[in-house]
Design a protein around this motif. Structure first.
Motif, short mmCIF file in Angstrom:
data_model
loop_
_atom_site.label_atom_id
_atom_site.label_comp_id
_atom_site.label_asym_id
_atom_site.label_seq_id
_atom_site.Cartn_x
_atom_site.Cartn_y
_atom_site.Cartn_z
N VAL A 1 0.84 -1.20 0.00
CA VAL A 1 0.00 0.00 0.00
C VAL A 1 0.88 1.25 0.00
O VAL A 1 1.88 1.32 0.72
N TYR A 2 0.46 2.23 -0.79
CA TYR A 2 1.10 3.54 -0.76
C TYR A 2 0.02 4.61 -0.76
O TYR A 2 -0.86 4.63 -1.61
N GLN A 3 0.09 5.52 0.22
CA GLN A 3 -0.79 6.68 0.28
C GLN A 3 -0.04 7.87 -0.32
O GLN A 3 0.99 8.29 0.21
N GLN A 4 -0.56 8.39 -1.42
CA GLN A 4 0.14 9.44 -2.14
C GLN A 4 0.06 10.78 -1.40
O GLN A 4 -0.99 11.13 -0.84
N ASP A 5 1.18 11.51 -1.42
CA ASP A 5 1.22 12.86 -0.87
C ASP A 5 0.47 13.80 -1.82
O ASP A 5 0.81 13.88 -3.01
N PRO A 6 -0.56 14.53 -1.35
CA PRO A 6 -1.37 15.35 -2.24
C PRO A 6 -0.57 16.42 -2.99
O PRO A 6 -0.82 16.66 -4.18
N GLU A 7 0.37 17.07 -2.33
CA GLU A 7 1.13 18.12 -3.01
C GLU A 7 2.00 17.55 -4.11
O GLU A 7 2.11 18.14 -5.19
N ASP B 1 -13.90 5.82 -8.09
CA ASP B 1 -12.61 6.50 -8.25
C ASP B 1 -11.46 5.54 -8.55
O ASP B 1 -10.30 5.88 -8.31
N LEU B 2 -11.74 4.37 -9.12
CA LEU B 2 -10.75 3.29 -9.19
C LEU B 2 -10.32 2.99 -10.62
O LEU B 2 -11.15 2.96 -11.54
N ILE B 3 -9.00 2.78 -10.79
CA ILE B 3 -8.49 2.23 -12.05
C ILE B 3 -7.69 0.97 -11.75
O ILE B 3 -7.17 0.79 -10.64
N ALA B 4 -7.59 0.11 -12.76
CA ALA B 4 -6.74 -1.08 -12.70
C ALA B 4 -5.62 -0.93 -13.72
O ALA B 4 -5.83 -0.37 -14.81
N THR B 5 -4.44 -1.44 -13.39
CA THR B 5 -3.32 -1.46 -14.30
C THR B 5 -2.42 -2.61 -13.88
O THR B 5 -2.75 -3.39 -12.97
N ALA B 6 -1.27 -2.76 -14.53
CA ALA B 6 -0.31 -3.78 -14.13
C ALA B 6 0.51 -3.28 -12.95
O ALA B 6 0.86 -2.09 -12.87
N ALA B 7 0.84 -4.17 -12.03
CA ALA B 7 1.64 -3.77 -10.87
C ALA B 7 3.01 -3.26 -11.31
O ALA B 7 3.56 -2.34 -10.69
N VAL C 1 -4.93 11.90 -10.54
CA VAL C 1 -3.73 11.46 -9.83
C VAL C 1 -4.12 10.54 -8.67
O VAL C 1 -5.23 10.62 -8.14
N PRO C 2 -3.21 9.66 -8.26
CA PRO C 2 -3.55 8.70 -7.20
C PRO C 2 -3.67 9.35 -5.82
O PRO C 2 -2.96 10.29 -5.49
N ARG D 1 -6.68 4.42 -6.57
CA ARG D 1 -7.79 5.33 -6.35
C ARG D 1 -7.33 6.74 -6.70
O ARG D 1 -6.22 7.15 -6.34
N LEU D 2 -8.19 7.46 -7.41
CA LEU D 2 -7.78 8.71 -8.04
C LEU D 2 -8.67 9.88 -7.64
O LEU D 2 -9.81 9.71 -7.22
N ARG D 3 -8.11 11.07 -7.83
CA ARG D 3 -8.87 12.31 -7.72
C ARG D 3 -8.39 13.24 -8.83
O ARG D 3 -7.30 13.05 -9.41
#
Length: 325
Positions: free
Chosen positions: A59-65, A150-156, A185-186, A209-211
């Motif tokens: 799991v990675y939580q993306q930094d908004p900035e 808000d979800l996309i799938a791709t290759a790991a 962006v994630p 998950r994107l916004r």
């Protein structure tokens, strides 16, 4: 395969210098030193665009900035937003108007090779701007129906290699430098821990998950529609793949029968599916997603494409990624 994965296996061109005479040796040393310097800069860029996240959980939580900077970088000379009317998501998620090739005269591509295709709202290019050694868009991805929309799938392998990529942006429906449905962006990236630990090809699937920066509250799925997860679909099945070559500004597609390649992989024989298509959808019918290009051999070779079969492992990853929606 022929380099359909990210920068780890990308083929590079190298000059051939004949090792003959001291003058040539001096030139060779200069070339090598210059190459080392270039590689050092490239590796510095790669390191700057990776984060550890939580590899034990995947799991990675993306930094908004940081994510906002990535979106700005894509819109600064790579792509422009030109608004198009929203897609009616019901056509995908509720079956309205969806075409099931099993009953609609579906035919395989003739010849069995990938050809240019129209852009589709729920499929897009995955960008990674900055010095990471990749082209502007290095992979493909697909919007997947989810509770949060808000979800996309791709290759790991498109989002994790030596750490989680921190410079990702998604342009659904991308074509000729235009992002008609915006740049997304994630907020969170999920991969299976087996991928994070040892890049197990049977777990080469990721959910993001994107916004959309500047559009608080807007849901991706409401804008583009979405495909539905085809978990445990019986094979063989008529199928199509779609993805963005990293050298082209429009997607390509190929249709053929998807067959099992062992218990965990799906095989689709189609020629000329190049770099950049990794993460693109493999579908049966118009909107049932049965895989994303990746898995065995990083996604395949000149004649064959692979994807991880959507079974219990992918179901668990999907449920984890949407649990807080």
């Amino acid at each position: 395969m022929v380099g359909r994965v990210d920068g780890r296996n990308r083929e590079r061109r190298r000059s051939r210098v004949p090792a003959r005479g001291p003058a040539v040796v001096g030139v060779l040393c200069t070339v090598l030193l210059a190459g080392v310097g270039y590689l050092a800069w490239e590796l510095r860029g790669i390191a700057a665009n990776r984060a550890d996240g939580d590899p034990a959980q995947g799991v990675y939580q993306q930094d908004p900035e940081r994510a906002d900077r990535t979106a700005a970088a894509v819109l600064d000379g790579i792509a422009v937003e030109v608004a198009e009317p929203p897609t009616d998501g019901k056509a995908f998620t509720e079956g309205g108007g969806a075409v099931d090739w099993r009953y609609a005269g579906w035919q395989p591509s003739d010849p069995l090779e990938a050809r240019p295709a129209p852009a589709e709202p729920a499929v897009g290019a995955l960008f990674s701007p900055g010095r990471d050694g990749d082209p502007d868009h290095h992979c493909s991805a697909v919007v997947v129906h989810s509770p949060g929309g808000d979800l996309i799938a791709t290759a790991a392998h498109c989002v994790y290699g030596g750490g989680f990529r921190t410079n990702l942006a998604f342009a659904p429906g991308y074509r000729d430098g235009v992002a008609p449905y915006g740049i997304w962006v994630p907020t969170r990236i999920d991969v299976d821990p087996h991928w994070a630990q040892d890049q197990d090809p049977d777990h080469d699937v990721a959910f993001l998950r994107l916004r959309r920066p500047g559009y608080p509250g807007q849901r991706l799925e409401d804008v583009t529609g979405a495909m539905t997860m085809g978990l445990g679909v019986e094979l063989p099945a008529p199928a199509r793949l779609l993805g963005y070559p990293n050298y082209a500004e429009q997607p390509l597609e190929c249709r053929n029968t998807a067959v099992p390649a062992g218990p965990t992989q799906v095989r689709l024989d189609c020629a000329d599916v190049p770099n950049g298509t990794s993460g693109g959808p493999v579908t049966t019918g118009r909107s049932t997603l049965i895989g994303v290009i990746g898995g065995r051999d990083g996604g395949g070779d000149d004649e064959t494409s692979y994807c991880v079969r959507f079974g219990d492992g992918v179901r668990a990853l999907y449920e984890r990624s949407t649990a807080s929606s």
